[in-house]
Design a protein around this motif. Structure first.
Motif, short mmCIF file in Angstrom:
data_model
loop_
_atom_site.label_atom_id
_atom_site.label_comp_id
_atom_site.label_asym_id
_atom_site.label_seq_id
_atom_site.Cartn_x
_atom_site.Cartn_y
_atom_site.Cartn_z
N ARG A 76 69.49 -4.95 -40.11
CA ARG A 76 69.47 -5.03 -41.58
C ARG A 76 69.51 -3.62 -42.18
NH1 ARG A 76 70.68 -6.13 -45.83
NH2 ARG A 76 69.66 -7.35 -47.44
N ASP B 86 65.47 -3.78 -52.84
CA ASP B 86 64.58 -4.94 -52.67
C ASP B 86 64.13 -5.53 -54.01
OD1 ASP B 86 64.89 -4.78 -49.97
OD2 ASP B 86 63.03 -3.67 -49.62
N ARG C 245 60.13 -14.52 -47.99
CA ARG C 245 60.09 -13.46 -46.99
C ARG C 245 61.28 -12.59 -47.36
NH1 ARG C 245 62.09 -12.98 -41.88
NH2 ARG C 245 60.74 -11.87 -40.41
N ASP D 111 64.03 -9.95 -46.96
CA ASP D 111 64.72 -9.38 -45.80
C ASP D 111 65.09 -7.92 -46.11
OD1 ASP D 111 66.01 -9.14 -43.43
OD2 ASP D 111 67.81 -10.24 -44.06
N SER D 112 64.08 -7.07 -46.05
CA SER D 112 64.24 -5.67 -46.48
C SER D 112 64.75 -4.79 -45.34
CB SER D 112 62.88 -5.14 -46.93
OG SER D 112 62.93 -3.75 -47.13
N ALA E 246 61.20 -7.10 -42.67
CA ALA E 246 60.89 -8.18 -43.61
C ALA E 246 59.46 -8.06 -44.11
CB ALA E 246 61.10 -9.52 -42.94
N THR F 195 56.36 -9.98 -46.93
CA THR F 195 55.97 -11.04 -47.85
C THR F 195 55.17 -10.39 -48.98
OG1 THR F 195 53.97 -11.38 -46.57
CG2 THR F 195 55.84 -12.80 -46.04
#
Ligand code: PHB
Length: 391
Positions: free
Chosen positions: A287, A312, A342, A344-345, A349, A351
Protein backbone atom coordinates in the motif's frame (compact mmCIF):
# COMPACT_ATOMS: atom_id res chain seq x y z
CA UNK A 1 -60.73 27.48 -25.30
CA UNK A 2 -62.80 24.33 -25.71
CA UNK A 3 -62.58 21.50 -23.30
CA UNK A 4 -60.57 18.84 -25.22
CA UNK A 5 -57.92 21.42 -26.21
CA UNK A 6 -57.47 22.40 -22.54
CA UNK A 7 -56.93 18.76 -21.64
CA UNK A 8 -54.36 18.36 -24.44
CA UNK A 9 -52.45 21.42 -23.17
CA UNK A 10 -52.55 20.21 -19.61
CA UNK A 11 -51.27 16.82 -20.67
CA UNK A 12 -48.46 18.44 -22.65
CA UNK A 13 -47.49 20.52 -19.62
CA UNK A 14 -47.51 17.43 -17.42
CA UNK A 15 -45.29 15.45 -19.72
CA UNK A 16 -42.85 18.39 -19.96
CA UNK A 17 -42.71 18.51 -16.18
CA UNK A 18 -42.17 14.78 -15.97
CA UNK A 19 -39.36 15.00 -18.53
CA UNK A 20 -37.74 17.79 -16.56
CA UNK A 21 -38.11 15.74 -13.37
CA UNK A 22 -36.48 12.78 -15.07
CA UNK A 23 -33.60 14.92 -16.24
CA UNK A 24 -33.18 16.26 -12.72
CA UNK A 25 -33.18 12.78 -11.23
CA UNK A 26 -30.42 11.77 -13.63
CA UNK A 27 -28.35 14.96 -13.16
CA UNK A 28 -25.07 14.56 -11.27
CA UNK A 29 -25.41 15.27 -7.55
CA UNK A 30 -24.17 18.68 -6.46
CA UNK A 31 -20.45 19.03 -5.89
CA UNK A 32 -19.19 18.49 -2.37
CA UNK A 33 -17.34 21.55 -1.11
CA UNK A 34 -14.23 20.81 0.94
CA UNK A 35 -12.76 23.73 2.87
CA UNK A 36 -9.01 23.27 3.21
CA UNK A 37 -7.78 25.43 6.08
CA UNK A 38 -4.02 24.96 6.14
CA UNK A 39 -0.80 26.94 6.53
CA UNK A 40 0.58 27.99 3.14
CA UNK A 41 3.02 30.53 4.59
CA UNK A 42 5.35 30.51 7.60
CA UNK A 43 7.30 27.76 9.33
CA UNK A 44 4.62 25.10 8.53
CA UNK A 45 4.04 26.09 4.86
CA UNK A 46 5.55 22.90 3.42
CA UNK A 47 3.41 20.82 5.78
CA UNK A 48 0.18 22.43 4.54
CA UNK A 49 1.15 21.84 0.93
CA UNK A 50 1.99 18.18 1.56
CA UNK A 51 -1.39 17.64 3.26
CA UNK A 52 -3.23 19.22 0.33
CA UNK A 53 -1.18 17.17 -2.15
CA UNK A 54 -2.02 13.95 -0.33
CA UNK A 55 -5.72 14.79 -0.11
CA UNK A 56 -5.92 15.69 -3.80
CA UNK A 57 -4.03 12.53 -4.78
CA UNK A 58 -6.70 10.28 -3.27
CA UNK A 59 -9.49 12.31 -4.88
CA UNK A 60 -7.70 12.18 -8.26
CA UNK A 61 -7.28 8.41 -7.93
CA UNK A 62 -11.07 8.28 -7.71
CA UNK A 63 -11.65 10.38 -10.82
CA UNK A 64 -12.11 13.65 -8.92
CA UNK A 65 -14.97 12.20 -6.86
CA UNK A 66 -15.64 10.61 -3.50
CA UNK A 67 -18.66 8.31 -3.25
CA UNK A 68 -19.90 9.60 -6.58
CA UNK A 69 -19.77 13.28 -5.61
CA UNK A 70 -17.44 15.58 -7.44
CA UNK A 71 -15.12 17.41 -5.05
CA UNK A 72 -14.64 21.16 -5.13
CA UNK A 73 -11.97 22.83 -3.02
CA UNK A 74 -11.92 26.17 -1.24
CA UNK A 75 -8.55 27.06 0.31
CA UNK A 76 -7.61 29.38 3.15
CA UNK A 77 -4.09 30.12 4.41
CA UNK A 78 -4.44 29.99 8.20
CA UNK A 79 -0.84 31.23 8.67
CA UNK A 80 -0.62 29.00 11.78
CA UNK A 81 -2.12 31.98 13.61
CA UNK A 82 -4.63 31.10 16.34
CA UNK A 83 -5.75 34.76 16.54
CA UNK A 84 -7.13 34.58 12.99
CA UNK A 85 -8.53 31.06 13.26
CA UNK A 86 -12.17 31.70 14.23
CA UNK A 87 -12.60 34.32 11.49
CA UNK A 88 -11.07 32.01 8.90
CA UNK A 89 -13.19 29.02 9.79
CA UNK A 90 -16.39 31.08 10.02
CA UNK A 91 -15.72 32.48 6.55
CA UNK A 92 -15.43 28.95 5.17
CA UNK A 93 -18.69 27.90 6.78
CA UNK A 94 -20.82 31.04 6.30
CA UNK A 95 -19.43 32.70 3.16
CA UNK A 96 -18.23 29.70 1.19
CA UNK A 97 -20.83 27.22 2.50
CA UNK A 98 -18.36 24.35 2.70
CA UNK A 99 -19.76 20.89 3.46
CA UNK A 100 -16.60 19.67 5.20
CA UNK A 101 -13.69 21.35 6.96
CA UNK A 102 -10.23 19.84 6.58
CA UNK A 103 -7.53 21.40 8.76
CA UNK A 104 -5.06 22.07 10.13
CA UNK A 105 -1.40 21.76 11.14
CA UNK A 106 -1.11 24.00 14.22
CA UNK A 107 -2.76 22.78 17.43
CA UNK A 108 -3.89 26.23 18.58
CA UNK A 109 -5.61 26.88 15.24
CA UNK A 110 -7.12 23.38 15.25
CA UNK A 111 -8.69 23.92 18.66
CA UNK A 112 -10.43 27.05 17.36
CA UNK A 113 -11.65 25.03 14.36
CA UNK A 114 -12.90 22.26 16.63
CA UNK A 115 -14.88 24.73 18.70
CA UNK A 116 -16.66 26.16 15.66
CA UNK A 117 -17.19 22.66 14.20
CA UNK A 118 -18.73 21.50 17.46
CA UNK A 119 -20.97 24.58 17.74
CA UNK A 120 -22.18 24.39 14.12
CA UNK A 121 -22.17 20.60 13.64
CA UNK A 122 -19.94 20.97 10.54
CA UNK A 123 -17.92 17.86 9.76
CA UNK A 124 -14.21 18.41 10.61
CA UNK A 125 -11.32 16.13 9.69
CA UNK A 126 -8.01 17.13 11.27
CA UNK A 127 -5.13 16.04 8.97
CA UNK A 128 -2.27 16.91 11.35
CA UNK A 129 -2.64 19.03 14.50
CA UNK A 130 -2.17 16.75 17.50
CA UNK A 131 -3.93 18.90 20.14
CA UNK A 132 -4.91 16.32 22.75
CA UNK A 133 -8.11 18.25 23.47
CA UNK A 134 -9.50 17.73 19.95
CA UNK A 135 -9.99 14.03 20.71
CA UNK A 136 -10.22 14.71 24.45
CA UNK A 137 -12.50 17.24 26.15
CA UNK A 138 -13.45 18.88 22.81
CA UNK A 139 -14.32 15.61 21.06
CA UNK A 140 -17.59 15.44 19.15
CA UNK A 141 -19.50 13.06 16.89
CA UNK A 142 -18.60 15.23 13.85
CA UNK A 143 -14.85 15.67 14.60
CA UNK A 144 -12.29 13.13 13.34
CA UNK A 145 -8.50 12.99 13.12
CA UNK A 146 -6.45 11.25 10.42
CA UNK A 147 -3.12 11.98 12.11
CA UNK A 148 -2.14 11.46 15.78
CA UNK A 149 -2.44 13.04 19.21
CA UNK A 150 0.59 14.94 20.49
CA UNK A 151 0.69 12.47 23.37
CA UNK A 152 1.23 9.42 21.10
CA UNK A 153 4.78 9.83 19.67
CA UNK A 154 5.92 11.52 22.90
CA UNK A 155 4.75 8.68 25.13
CA UNK A 156 6.30 6.03 22.87
CA UNK A 157 9.63 7.87 22.89
CA UNK A 158 9.52 8.25 26.70
CA UNK A 159 9.37 4.48 27.09
CA UNK A 160 12.08 4.02 24.45
CA UNK A 161 14.56 6.49 25.99
CA UNK A 162 14.11 4.83 29.39
CA UNK A 163 14.76 1.44 27.76
CA UNK A 164 18.02 2.81 26.40
CA UNK A 165 19.11 3.34 30.00
CA UNK A 166 19.00 7.14 30.10
CA UNK A 167 18.07 8.53 33.52
CA UNK A 168 18.22 12.34 33.28
CA UNK A 169 16.62 14.16 30.35
CA UNK A 170 16.17 17.82 29.40
CA UNK A 171 13.27 18.71 27.07
CA UNK A 172 13.12 21.61 24.66
CA UNK A 173 10.19 22.76 22.53
CA UNK A 174 7.92 25.61 21.44
CA UNK A 175 5.64 26.90 24.20
CA UNK A 176 2.21 26.04 22.84
CA UNK A 177 -0.21 23.12 22.99
CA UNK A 178 1.73 20.79 20.67
CA UNK A 179 5.10 21.29 22.40
CA UNK A 180 3.63 21.12 25.90
CA UNK A 181 1.63 17.97 25.14
CA UNK A 182 4.44 16.20 23.32
CA UNK A 183 6.70 16.80 26.33
CA UNK A 184 3.92 15.70 28.70
CA UNK A 185 3.50 12.44 26.78
CA UNK A 186 7.26 11.89 26.80
CA UNK A 187 7.47 12.58 30.52
CA UNK A 188 4.64 10.15 31.28
CA UNK A 189 6.32 7.31 29.33
CA UNK A 190 9.82 8.14 30.61
CA UNK A 191 9.08 8.71 34.30
CA UNK A 192 6.79 5.70 34.73
CA UNK A 193 9.76 3.68 33.47
CA UNK A 194 12.13 5.18 36.03
CA UNK A 195 13.59 8.24 34.26
CA UNK A 196 13.48 11.88 35.36
CA UNK A 197 12.89 15.00 33.27
CA UNK A 198 15.21 17.44 35.04
CA UNK A 199 14.52 20.59 33.03
CA UNK A 200 11.81 21.71 30.59
CA UNK A 201 13.05 24.42 28.23
CA UNK A 202 10.87 26.31 25.77
CA UNK A 203 10.60 29.36 23.54
CA UNK A 204 7.55 30.99 21.98
CA UNK A 205 6.20 29.61 18.66
CA UNK A 206 7.56 30.08 15.98
CA UNK A 207 10.84 31.55 17.31
CA UNK A 208 14.12 29.90 16.32
CA UNK A 209 16.69 31.73 18.46
CA UNK A 210 17.92 28.56 20.16
CA UNK A 211 21.40 29.69 21.25
CA UNK A 212 20.76 30.58 24.89
CA UNK A 213 18.78 27.38 25.42
CA UNK A 214 21.49 25.25 23.82
CA UNK A 215 24.00 26.80 26.24
CA UNK A 216 21.68 25.85 29.09
CA UNK A 217 21.50 22.27 27.83
CA UNK A 218 25.29 22.04 27.69
CA UNK A 219 25.52 23.34 31.27
CA UNK A 220 22.90 20.85 32.56
CA UNK A 221 24.81 17.84 31.16
CA UNK A 222 21.76 15.56 30.82
CA UNK A 223 22.00 11.96 29.57
CA UNK A 224 19.81 12.89 26.61
CA UNK A 225 17.51 15.58 25.17
CA UNK A 226 13.91 15.14 23.98
CA UNK A 227 12.42 17.65 21.60
CA UNK A 228 9.34 18.59 19.59
CA UNK A 229 9.93 20.91 16.63
CA UNK A 230 8.55 20.70 13.11
CA UNK A 231 8.84 22.29 9.69
CA UNK A 232 11.28 25.18 9.26
CA UNK A 233 11.92 25.33 13.02
CA UNK A 234 12.97 21.66 13.08
CA UNK A 235 15.45 22.25 10.26
CA UNK A 236 17.10 25.08 12.18
CA UNK A 237 17.07 23.28 15.53
CA UNK A 238 18.81 20.17 14.21
CA UNK A 239 21.44 22.29 12.47
CA UNK A 240 22.01 24.49 15.54
CA UNK A 241 22.23 21.46 17.88
CA UNK A 242 24.99 20.00 15.73
CA UNK A 243 26.77 23.36 15.25
CA UNK A 244 26.82 23.89 19.04
CA UNK A 245 28.80 20.64 19.31
CA UNK A 246 26.04 18.93 21.31
CA UNK A 247 25.19 16.14 18.88
CA UNK A 248 28.41 14.25 19.62
CA UNK A 249 27.96 14.32 23.40
CA UNK A 250 24.26 14.39 24.26
CA UNK A 251 21.94 12.13 22.23
CA UNK A 252 18.98 13.99 20.75
CA UNK A 253 15.60 12.22 20.52
CA UNK A 254 12.38 13.64 19.18
CA UNK A 255 8.85 13.18 18.00
CA UNK A 256 9.38 12.23 14.34
CA UNK A 257 8.30 15.63 13.00
CA UNK A 258 11.86 16.69 13.82
CA UNK A 259 13.13 14.82 10.76
CA UNK A 260 10.06 14.35 8.52
CA UNK A 261 9.96 16.41 5.34
CA UNK A 262 13.12 18.16 6.54
CA UNK A 263 16.03 15.85 5.68
CA UNK A 264 16.95 17.54 2.41
CA UNK A 265 17.54 20.80 4.30
CA UNK A 266 19.14 19.25 7.40
CA UNK A 267 21.74 17.23 5.50
CA UNK A 268 24.34 15.43 7.55
CA UNK A 269 23.35 17.21 10.76
CA UNK A 270 20.32 14.90 11.02
CA UNK A 271 22.21 11.70 10.29
CA UNK A 272 21.66 8.99 12.90
CA UNK A 273 18.86 10.77 14.81
CA UNK A 274 16.27 8.48 16.41
CA UNK A 275 12.64 9.58 16.45
CA UNK A 276 9.19 8.05 16.98
CA UNK A 277 6.30 8.49 14.58
CA UNK A 278 3.34 6.73 12.96
CA UNK A 279 5.09 6.76 9.57
CA UNK A 280 8.55 6.05 8.14
CA UNK A 281 10.24 6.05 4.74
CA UNK A 282 11.04 2.36 4.49
CA UNK A 283 7.82 0.56 5.39
CA UNK A 284 7.64 -2.75 3.66
CA UNK A 285 3.99 -2.78 2.63
CA UNK A 286 2.52 -2.71 -0.89
CA UNK A 287 0.00 0.00 0.00
CA UNK A 288 2.81 2.38 0.94
CA UNK A 289 4.90 1.47 -2.09
CA UNK A 290 2.00 2.26 -4.45
CA UNK A 291 1.26 5.50 -2.60
CA UNK A 292 4.86 6.68 -2.71
CA UNK A 293 5.17 5.91 -6.39
CA UNK A 294 1.94 7.74 -7.27
CA UNK A 295 2.87 10.73 -5.08
CA UNK A 296 6.37 11.03 -6.53
CA UNK A 297 5.00 10.76 -10.07
CA UNK A 298 2.33 13.39 -9.51
CA UNK A 299 4.29 15.96 -7.53
CA UNK A 300 7.95 15.19 -8.37
CA UNK A 301 8.52 15.05 -4.62
CA UNK A 302 8.94 12.34 -2.00
CA UNK A 303 5.94 12.09 0.34
CA UNK A 304 6.23 12.52 4.09
CA UNK A 305 3.98 11.96 7.11
CA UNK A 306 1.93 15.07 6.26
CA UNK A 307 1.19 13.80 2.76
CA UNK A 308 0.02 10.49 4.26
CA UNK A 309 -2.25 12.25 6.74
CA UNK A 310 -3.80 14.33 3.94
CA UNK A 311 -4.31 11.21 1.83
CA UNK A 312 -5.95 9.43 4.76
CA UNK A 313 -8.19 12.42 5.54
CA UNK A 314 -9.57 12.02 1.99
CA UNK A 315 -9.86 8.25 2.48
CA UNK A 316 -11.83 8.80 5.70
CA UNK A 317 -14.15 11.26 3.99
CA UNK A 318 -14.64 8.72 1.20
CA UNK A 319 -15.48 5.90 3.64
CA UNK A 320 -18.03 8.04 5.51
CA UNK A 321 -19.59 9.39 2.32
CA UNK A 322 -19.90 5.93 0.77
CA UNK A 323 -21.84 4.74 3.82
CA UNK A 324 -24.39 7.58 3.41
CA UNK A 325 -24.37 7.38 -0.41
CA UNK A 326 -22.99 10.90 -0.67
CA UNK A 327 -25.58 12.45 1.67
CA UNK A 328 -23.35 14.22 4.16
CA UNK A 329 -26.41 15.34 6.14
CA UNK A 330 -26.74 11.81 7.54
CA UNK A 331 -24.34 12.56 10.34
CA UNK A 332 -25.01 9.65 12.65
CA UNK A 333 -24.55 7.05 9.89
CA UNK A 334 -21.44 8.84 8.62
CA UNK A 335 -19.87 8.72 12.11
CA UNK A 336 -20.90 5.13 12.69
CA UNK A 337 -19.22 4.04 9.42
CA UNK A 338 -15.96 5.67 10.45
CA UNK A 339 -16.09 4.21 13.93
CA UNK A 340 -16.30 0.75 12.36
CA UNK A 341 -13.82 1.41 9.53
CA UNK A 342 -10.34 0.07 9.02
CA UNK A 343 -8.49 2.74 7.07
CA UNK A 344 -6.08 1.25 4.55
CA UNK A 345 -3.32 3.78 5.15
CA UNK A 346 0.20 3.82 3.67
CA UNK A 347 1.38 3.90 7.32
CA UNK A 348 -0.32 0.52 7.87
CA UNK A 349 -4.05 0.00 8.44
CA UNK A 350 -5.57 1.80 11.41
CA UNK A 351 -8.89 2.05 13.21
CA UNK A 352 -10.31 4.98 15.14
CA UNK A 353 -10.66 5.12 18.91
CA UNK A 354 -13.96 6.04 20.58
CA UNK A 355 -12.80 9.64 20.57
CA UNK A 356 -12.03 9.43 16.78
CA UNK A 357 -8.21 9.38 16.94
CA UNK A 358 -6.13 6.78 15.03
CA UNK A 359 -5.13 3.66 16.96
CA UNK A 360 -1.81 3.01 15.29
CA UNK A 361 1.69 1.61 15.46
CA UNK A 362 4.36 4.10 16.48
CA UNK A 363 7.62 3.32 14.69
CA UNK A 364 11.13 3.92 15.97
CA UNK A 365 13.02 5.42 13.02
CA UNK A 366 16.62 6.37 12.42
CA UNK A 367 17.84 8.91 9.90
CA UNK A 368 20.02 7.20 7.32
CA UNK A 369 21.00 9.46 4.43
CA UNK A 370 17.79 11.10 3.20
CA UNK A 371 15.46 8.57 4.83
CA UNK A 372 13.74 7.92 8.15
CA UNK A 373 14.42 4.18 8.20
CA UNK A 374 12.33 1.87 10.39
CA UNK A 375 14.31 0.41 13.28
CA UNK A 376 11.29 -1.28 14.84
CA UNK A 377 7.86 -0.70 16.33
CA UNK A 378 8.21 1.38 19.50
CA UNK A 379 4.57 0.94 20.45
CA UNK A 380 2.11 -1.45 18.81
CA UNK A 381 -1.47 -0.24 18.10
CA UNK A 382 -1.13 2.65 20.54
CA UNK A 383 -4.44 4.38 21.33
CA UNK A 384 -4.56 7.93 22.65
CA UNK A 385 -6.12 7.76 26.14
CA UNK A 386 -8.83 10.23 24.99
CA UNK A 387 -8.97 11.69 28.49
CA UNK A 388 -12.01 13.87 29.06
CA UNK A 389 -13.86 12.79 25.90
CA UNK A 390 -17.51 11.91 26.18
CA UNK A 391 -19.27 11.14 22.94
C1 PHB B 1 0.76 20.79 16.11
O1 PHB B 1 0.72 22.02 16.30
O2 PHB B 1 -0.05 20.02 16.63
C2 PHB B 1 1.80 20.20 15.24
C3 PHB B 1 2.45 20.99 14.30
C4 PHB B 1 3.39 20.43 13.44
C5 PHB B 1 3.68 19.08 13.55
C6 PHB B 1 3.06 18.29 14.49
C7 PHB B 1 2.10 18.85 15.34
O3 PHB B 1 4.55 18.55 12.73
Amino acid sequence: MNHPRRITLALAACSALLAAGGALAQAAPAKLKVGLMLPYTGTFAALGTAIENGFRLHVAENGGKLAGREIEFVRVDDESDPAKASDNVNKLIKRDNVDVLVGTVHSGVAMAMAKVAKDTGTLLIVPNAGADAVTGPMCAPNIFRSSFSNWQPGYAMGEMVAKKGHKKVVTITWKYAAGDESVRGFKEGFEKSGGKVVKELSLPFPNVEFQALLTEIAASKPDAVYTFFAGGGAVKFVKDYAAAGLKKHIPLYGAGFLTDGTLEAQGLDADGLLTTLHYADSLDNPRDKAFRLAYAKTYKLQPDVYAVQGYDAAQMLGVGLAAVKGDIGKKAEFAEALRRARIDSPRGAFTLSKSHNPVQDIYLRQVTGKENKVVGVASKALPDPGRGCRI
